[in-house]
Design an enzyme around this catalytic site. Structure first.
Site, PDB file in Angstrom:
ATOM      1  N   LYS A 135     -35.025   8.641  10.368  1.00  0.00           N
ATOM      2  CA  LYS A 135     -36.410   9.095  10.153  1.00  0.00           C
ATOM      3  C   LYS A 135     -36.820   8.998   8.688  1.00  0.00           C
ATOM      4  CE  LYS A 135     -37.452  10.028  14.432  1.00  0.00           C
ATOM      5  NZ  LYS A 135     -38.486   9.248  15.125  1.00  0.00           N
ATOM      6  N   ALA A 141     -43.628   5.938  25.734  1.00  0.00           N
ATOM      7  CA  ALA A 141     -44.774   6.732  26.202  1.00  0.00           C
ATOM      8  C   ALA A 141     -44.590   7.249  27.628  1.00  0.00           C
ATOM      9  CB  ALA A 141     -46.047   5.896  26.096  1.00  0.00           C
ATOM     10  N   TYR A 189     -29.998  10.911  12.822  1.00  0.00           N
ATOM     11  CA  TYR A 189     -31.441  11.046  13.093  1.00  0.00           C
ATOM     12  C   TYR A 189     -32.229  11.181  11.783  1.00  0.00           C
ATOM     13  CZ  TYR A 189     -35.617  13.024  15.412  1.00  0.00           C
ATOM     14  OH  TYR A 189     -36.893  13.266  15.880  1.00  0.00           O
TER      15      TYR A 189
HETATM   16  P1  NAP Z   1     -38.725  12.483  24.376  1.00  0.00           P
HETATM   17  O1  NAP Z   1     -39.465  13.497  25.157  1.00  0.00           O
HETATM   18  O2  NAP Z   1     -37.235  12.476  24.417  1.00  0.00           O
HETATM   19  O3  NAP Z   1     -39.269  11.020  24.774  1.00  0.00           O
HETATM   20  C1  NAP Z   1     -38.713   9.889  24.175  1.00  0.00           C
HETATM   21  C2  NAP Z   1     -39.421   8.654  24.672  1.00  0.00           C
HETATM   22  O4  NAP Z   1     -38.820   7.511  24.016  1.00  0.00           O
HETATM   23  C3  NAP Z   1     -39.282   8.436  26.159  1.00  0.00           C
HETATM   24  O5  NAP Z   1     -40.513   7.972  26.664  1.00  0.00           O
HETATM   25  C4  NAP Z   1     -38.226   7.342  26.265  1.00  0.00           C
HETATM   26  O6  NAP Z   1     -38.447   6.512  27.403  1.00  0.00           O
HETATM   27  C5  NAP Z   1     -38.494   6.549  25.004  1.00  0.00           C
HETATM   28  N1  NAP Z   1     -37.364   5.733  24.549  1.00  0.00           N
HETATM   29  C6  NAP Z   1     -36.128   6.143  24.176  1.00  0.00           C
HETATM   30  N2  NAP Z   1     -35.380   5.088  23.820  1.00  0.00           N
HETATM   31  C7  NAP Z   1     -36.169   3.983  23.962  1.00  0.00           C
HETATM   32  C8  NAP Z   1     -35.981   2.600  23.737  1.00  0.00           C
HETATM   33  N3  NAP Z   1     -34.814   2.121  23.297  1.00  0.00           N
HETATM   34  N4  NAP Z   1     -37.008   1.747  23.984  1.00  0.00           N
HETATM   35  C9  NAP Z   1     -38.193   2.223  24.425  1.00  0.00           C
HETATM   36  N5  NAP Z   1     -38.441   3.526  24.655  1.00  0.00           N
HETATM   37  C10 NAP Z   1     -37.435   4.389  24.422  1.00  0.00           C
HETATM   38  O7  NAP Z   1     -39.103  12.549  22.810  1.00  0.00           O
HETATM   39  P2  NAP Z   1     -40.327  13.281  22.069  1.00  0.00           P
HETATM   40  O8  NAP Z   1     -39.910  14.663  21.745  1.00  0.00           O
HETATM   41  O9  NAP Z   1     -41.586  13.041  22.800  1.00  0.00           O
HETATM   42  O10 NAP Z   1     -40.338  12.483  20.680  1.00  0.00           O
HETATM   43  C11 NAP Z   1     -41.164  11.356  20.450  1.00  0.00           C
HETATM   44  C12 NAP Z   1     -40.980  10.893  19.006  1.00  0.00           C
HETATM   45  O11 NAP Z   1     -41.293  11.954  18.101  1.00  0.00           O
HETATM   46  C13 NAP Z   1     -39.541  10.471  18.690  1.00  0.00           C
HETATM   47  O12 NAP Z   1     -39.550   9.388  17.777  1.00  0.00           O
HETATM   48  C14 NAP Z   1     -38.976  11.715  18.027  1.00  0.00           C
HETATM   49  O13 NAP Z   1     -37.889  11.407  17.180  1.00  0.00           O
HETATM   50  C15 NAP Z   1     -40.188  12.205  17.255  1.00  0.00           C
HETATM   51  N6  NAP Z   1     -40.116  13.629  16.919  1.00  0.00           N
HETATM   52  C16 NAP Z   1     -40.048  14.577  17.907  1.00  0.00           C
HETATM   53  C17 NAP Z   1     -39.956  15.925  17.555  1.00  0.00           C
HETATM   54  C18 NAP Z   1     -39.887  17.028  18.572  1.00  0.00           C
HETATM   55  O14 NAP Z   1     -39.743  18.196  18.166  1.00  0.00           O
HETATM   56  N7  NAP Z   1     -39.979  16.769  19.867  1.00  0.00           N
HETATM   57  C19 NAP Z   1     -39.916  16.278  16.202  1.00  0.00           C
HETATM   58  C20 NAP Z   1     -39.979  15.290  15.242  1.00  0.00           C
HETATM   59  C21 NAP Z   1     -40.089  13.970  15.606  1.00  0.00           C
HETATM   60  P3  NAP Z   1     -37.313   6.062  28.463  1.00  0.00           P
HETATM   61  O15 NAP Z   1     -36.796   7.292  29.125  1.00  0.00           O
HETATM   62  O16 NAP Z   1     -38.032   5.148  29.355  1.00  0.00           O
HETATM   63  O17 NAP Z   1     -36.251   5.391  27.632  1.00  0.00           O
END
Ligand code: NAP
Length: 246
Positions: A158, A12, A154
């Site tokens: 998922k 988050a 990925y």
């Molecule tokens: P993001 O901006 O890259 O943020 C990812 C978050 O996950 C960051 O807060 C990061 O925190 C945390 N994180 C990564 N590895 C971690 C770990 N090992 N333990 C705890 N925290 C961890 O990603 P987002 O786009 O917001 O995506 C959020 C979720 O939605 C993900 O599961 C992603 O696969 C899914 N999703 C996103 C999209 C899209 O288009 N953006 C589409 C489909 C699904 P730190 O930096 O502190 O590690």
């Protein structure tokens, strides 16, 4: 809507997770803002929530680490006495074509995106079962529903999240625990920022609603699944993708 509820949002510190944390807090929940490496960003999210009159605190944990997840959940229970809402949002990408993908890139994505969900659910369920209540929302992806070239790791993770969600729902729903998944499409965050304009345009052309999604679009669906508005919904995957997966 979520008064007296305690929520944990993994990953988050930015993007979708940060927006979800703000939305749950704005609706009355006490929110644990989990991060792994980005402490400052997580603290900023907490500050913003507190300045808006909400309640939150940052909590560090690598969701890929089984024992660390146990410690995180135990700390929450020790401090708050309960956990009501678990949002498994933490995720990473390590994209490559299958023929070039390293074993390390495959394992890293599976360990964070899929095993991370198992780890938190495994430890939180103990308390959900005692309480006879709990809301679990797992972030899957359109890639897990449809597959995506360049994202074998990925997409597999998922798709695994969807299987996990349905199995957990079958095991725990009789005890008042709901487990659902959200499959976002193309959401504007740092995860998708690396895409070239050309690739972005090509993707937007595949979205019936004709636009990319915002973190608010996802947070609204998460709020619904985390609240009593969705009490009779379990084991479902809600696509929030502008129609991309139709
Ligand atoms: P993001 O901006 O890259 O943020 C990812 C978050 O996950 C960051 O807060 C990061 O925190 C945390 N994180 C990564 N590895 C971690 C770990 N090992 N333990 C705890 N925290 C961890 O990603 P987002 O786009 O917001 O995506 C959020 C979720 O939605 C993900 O599961 C992603 O696969 C899914 N999703 C996103 C999209 C899209 O288009 N953006 C589409 C489909 C699904 P730190 O930096 O502190 O590690």
């Amino acid at each position: 809507m979520l008064k007296d509820k305690t929520a944990l949002v993994t990953g988050a510190s930015r993007g979708i997770g940060a927006q979800v944390a703000k939305s749950l807090a704005a609706n009355g929940a006490y929110v644990y803002v989990n991060y792994n490496g980005s402490k400052e960003r997580a603290d900023e999210v907490v500050d913003e929530i507190v300045k808006s009159g909400g309640q939150a605190e940052a909590i560090c944990c690598n969701v890929a680490d089984f024992d660390a997840c146990k410690e995180m959940i135990e700390k929450i229970i020790a401090d708050r006495g309960r956990l009501d809402i678990l949002i498994n949002n933490a995720g990473i990408t390590r994209d490559d074509l299958l023929m070039k993908m390293s074993e390390e890139a495959f394992d890293a994505v599976i360990n964070t995106n899929l095993k991370g969900c198992f780890n938190t659910i495994r430890h939180a369920s103990r308390y959900f079962l005692k309480q006879r209540s709990g809301k679990i929302v797992n972030l899957s992806s359109v890639s897990g529903v449809m597959g995506n070239a360049g994202q074998a790791n990925y997409s597999a993770a998922k798709a695994g999240v969807i299987g996990l969600t349905k199995s957990v729902a079958r095991e725990l729903s009789s005890r008042g625990i709901n487990c659902n998944a959200i499959a976002p499409g193309f959401i504007e965050t740092e995860m998708t920022a690396a895409m070239t304009d050309k690739a972005k345009e090509a993707t937007i052309a595949t979205i019936p609603l004709g636009r990319t999604g915002s973190t608010e679009d996802i947070a609204k669906a998460v709020l619904f699944l985390a609240s009593d508005m969705s009490d009779y919904i379990t084991g479902q995957v809600i696509s929030v993708d502008g129609g991309m997966s139709i």
